[in-house]
Scaffold this motif. Structure first.
Motif, PDB file in Angstrom:
ATOM      1  N   ILE A  42      -7.734 -67.969  -0.997  1.00 57.09           N
ATOM      2  CA  ILE A  42      -8.577 -67.491   0.116  1.00 57.09           C
ATOM      3  C   ILE A  42      -9.703 -68.479   0.386  1.00 57.09           C
ATOM      4  N   LEU A  43     -10.355 -68.953  -0.670  1.00 64.31           N
ATOM      5  CA  LEU A  43     -11.449 -69.916  -0.483  1.00 64.31           C
ATOM      6  C   LEU A  43     -10.942 -71.205   0.161  1.00 64.31           C
ATOM      7  N   LEU A  44      -9.762 -71.667  -0.249  1.00 60.47           N
ATOM      8  CA  LEU A  44      -9.186 -72.878   0.341  1.00 60.47           C
ATOM      9  C   LEU A  44      -8.944 -72.687   1.835  1.00 60.47           C
ATOM     10  N   LEU A  45      -8.331 -71.560   2.208  1.00 63.61           N
ATOM     11  CA  LEU A  45      -8.046 -71.316   3.617  1.00 63.61           C
ATOM     12  C   LEU A  45      -9.331 -71.218   4.437  1.00 63.61           C
ATOM     13  N   VAL A  46     -10.302 -70.473   3.929  1.00 63.98           N
ATOM     14  CA  VAL A  46     -11.547 -70.285   4.677  1.00 63.98           C
ATOM     15  C   VAL A  46     -12.312 -71.597   4.801  1.00 63.98           C
ATOM     16  N   THR A  47     -12.394 -72.340   3.698  1.00 60.04           N
ATOM     17  CA  THR A  47     -13.152 -73.592   3.712  1.00 60.04           C
ATOM     18  C   THR A  47     -12.534 -74.616   4.655  1.00 60.04           C
ATOM     19  N   GLU A  48     -11.224 -74.806   4.552  1.00 60.22           N
ATOM     20  CA  GLU A  48     -10.557 -75.800   5.393  1.00 60.22           C
ATOM     21  C   GLU A  48     -10.486 -75.354   6.845  1.00 60.22           C
ATOM     22  N   ALA A  49     -10.292 -74.052   7.075  1.00 59.29           N
ATOM     23  CA  ALA A  49     -10.253 -73.559   8.455  1.00 59.29           C
ATOM     24  C   ALA A  49     -11.619 -73.687   9.123  1.00 59.29           C
ATOM     25  N   ALA A  50     -12.700 -73.556   8.334  1.00 58.64           N
ATOM     26  CA  ALA A  50     -14.039 -73.699   8.899  1.00 58.64           C
ATOM     27  C   ALA A  50     -14.266 -75.099   9.447  1.00 58.64           C
ATOM     28  N   LYS A  51     -13.599 -76.105   8.866  1.00 57.07           N
ATOM     29  CA  LYS A  51     -13.736 -77.471   9.361  1.00 57.07           C
ATOM     30  C   LYS A  51     -13.041 -77.665  10.706  1.00 57.07           C
ATOM     31  N   PHE A  52     -12.183 -76.728  11.070  1.00 56.34           N
ATOM     32  CA  PHE A  52     -11.414 -76.840  12.304  1.00 56.34           C
ATOM     33  C   PHE A  52     -12.199 -76.333  13.511  1.00 56.34           C
ATOM     34  N   PHE A  53     -13.099 -75.394  13.286  1.00 55.19           N
ATOM     35  CA  PHE A  53     -13.781 -74.733  14.402  1.00 55.19           C
ATOM     36  C   PHE A  53     -15.109 -75.400  14.721  1.00 55.19           C
ATOM     37  N   THR A  54     -15.421 -75.440  15.999  1.00 52.94           N
ATOM     38  CA  THR A  54     -16.625 -76.114  16.482  1.00 52.94           C
ATOM     39  C   THR A  54     -17.888 -75.488  15.921  1.00 52.94           C
ATOM     40  N   VAL A  55     -17.895 -74.171  15.748  1.00 56.68           N
ATOM     41  CA  VAL A  55     -19.104 -73.466  15.318  1.00 56.68           C
ATOM     42  C   VAL A  55     -19.460 -73.804  13.878  1.00 56.68           C
ATOM     43  N   THR A  56     -18.462 -73.858  13.003  1.00 55.12           N
ATOM     44  CA  THR A  56     -18.722 -74.020  11.569  1.00 55.12           C
ATOM     45  C   THR A  56     -18.514 -75.435  11.064  1.00 55.12           C
ATOM     46  N   ALA A  57     -17.857 -76.288  11.838  1.00 60.58           N
ATOM     47  CA  ALA A  57     -17.574 -77.646  11.367  1.00 60.58           C
ATOM     48  C   ALA A  57     -18.829 -78.432  11.005  1.00 60.58           C
ATOM     49  N   PRO A  58     -19.916 -78.395  11.814  1.00 58.90           N
ATOM     50  CA  PRO A  58     -21.118 -79.142  11.424  1.00 58.90           C
ATOM     51  C   PRO A  58     -21.683 -78.708  10.077  1.00 58.90           C
ATOM     52  N   LEU A  59     -21.536 -77.417   9.757  1.00 55.50           N
ATOM     53  CA  LEU A  59     -22.031 -76.936   8.468  1.00 55.50           C
ATOM     54  C   LEU A  59     -21.223 -77.503   7.305  1.00 55.50           C
ATOM     55  N   MET A  60     -19.966 -77.918   7.597  1.00 58.27           N
ATOM     56  CA  MET A  60     -19.099 -78.480   6.562  1.00 58.27           C
ATOM     57  C   MET A  60     -19.159 -80.003   6.543  1.00 58.27           C
TER      58      MET A  60
END
Length: 319
Positions: A42-60
């Motif tokens: 779950i952490l892998l999916l959430v972390t990597e998927a967050a890099k895909f979206f414009t809203v959360t990518a800068p935070l990553m």
């Protein structure tokens, strides 16, 4: 109990204490490993998927191209080369295969379970049920080639306009795949119904069919419904069979339109395989879209499993 018996029990328990502690520790580690594995995925999916979206990518710490979460969830076009990531194009194909497989598997699975539980004698059941479970062990890629070589030509004889890759064939082969799951779990639920209920029905003058459909099936309904949800979750997550049979063209189709099932489409699992086998750059937006699809698929199956558990707990009969 005498004093000597109590003393002997205490002595025996003291001698077995290290063994009991070792056994308990082993089983705890097994359970903990399962939990850790699930949480890690779950952490892998959430972390990597967050890099895909414009809203959360800068935070990553991602500065490359990203996708809007709104466009991802509401878009109907999936074209990697044009950086169009509308997941509905993939979800629609997955949903259509799931609906088609349910039409095939649910009635046949329940009918098979009724026969095994209520009509088959022990000798026939001892042969048929293991054979049914062997069907569940066939590699899914074999099902895919079976659909491509046998099912699709048979469909084309009836519907000449159907192409080599189509959702009818994919739905049929996935439906055949999940019949053993529906039948096995439903049969276990029906076998758990007490014989007193059956005898009461016969005492009222009911026929075998009336008892099977009017008493046994309603009494085992929670288990049967759970088998439906688990089987459909398997259908949603099926990969190799739909990759071979459904095609590779991503397009949004209306699941309520019967004619749309004659076309080929790209379900979510097949899209992930296509991306992995394609020439994608590790860490690029196409690579990160893999995890966004995976997270979407995970959420869908999680919701279905939660519904299954709720129904099983809500409508479970205690005997």
């Amino acid at each position: 109990m005498s004093t000597d018996d109590i003393t002997n029990d205490l002595t025996r328990n003291t001698e077995n204490a290290p063994q009991e502690l070792l056994t308990r520790t082993f089983f705890f580690l097994c359970a903990a490993l399962s939990v850790v594995t699930t949480v890690s995925i779950i952490l892998l999916l959430v972390t990597e998927a967050a890099k895909f979206f414009t809203v959360t990518a800068p935070l990553m710490g991602i500065e490359g191209p990203t996708a809007s979460i709104v466009d991802f969830l509401t878009g109907t076009t999936w074209q990697i080369n044009n950086e169009e990531f509308g997941v509905l194009a993939l979800v629609s194909a997955t949903l259509m295969i799931t609906i088609g497989s349910a039409v095939v598997a649910l009635p046949l699975g329940v009918a098979t379970a009724i026969y095994l539980s209520e009509y088959a004698d022990p000798r026939h059941r001892a042969v048929l049920k293991p054979a049914l479970e062997v069907l569940a062990g066939i590699p899914t890629v074999v099902y895919g080639f079976f659909a491509l070589i046998y099912i699709t030509p048979a469909i084309q004889m009836v519907l000449p306009g159907v192409g080599t890759f189509n959702l009818i064939s994919a739905s049929l082969v996935v439906g055949i795949m999940i019949i053993p799951m529906v039948a096995s779990i439903s049969e276990d639920a029906m076998s758990a119904v007490p014989d007193e209920l059956r005898q009461a029905g016969y005492g009222m003058g009911a026929t075998k069919f009336d008892v099977s459909t009017g008493i046994v099936v309603p009494a085992a309904l929670s288990g049967i419904f759970s088998s439906f949800i688990l089987a459909l979750s398997r259908a949603i997550g099926e990969t190799m069979a739909v990759t071979v049979a459904a095609g590779s063209r991503a397009q949004f189709l209306n699941p309520l339109n019967p004619a749309a099932y004659q076309e080929g489409a790209l379900p979510m699992t097949a899209a992930m395989v296509q991306l992995l086998l394609g020439d994608i750059t590790g860490g690029g937006i196409a690579y990160r879209s893999l995890f966004a699809i995976g997270l979407t698929l995970f959420v869908i199956t999680l919701v279905m499993n939660v519904i299954s558990d709720f129904v099983a707990q809500r409508y479970r009969e205690e005997y």
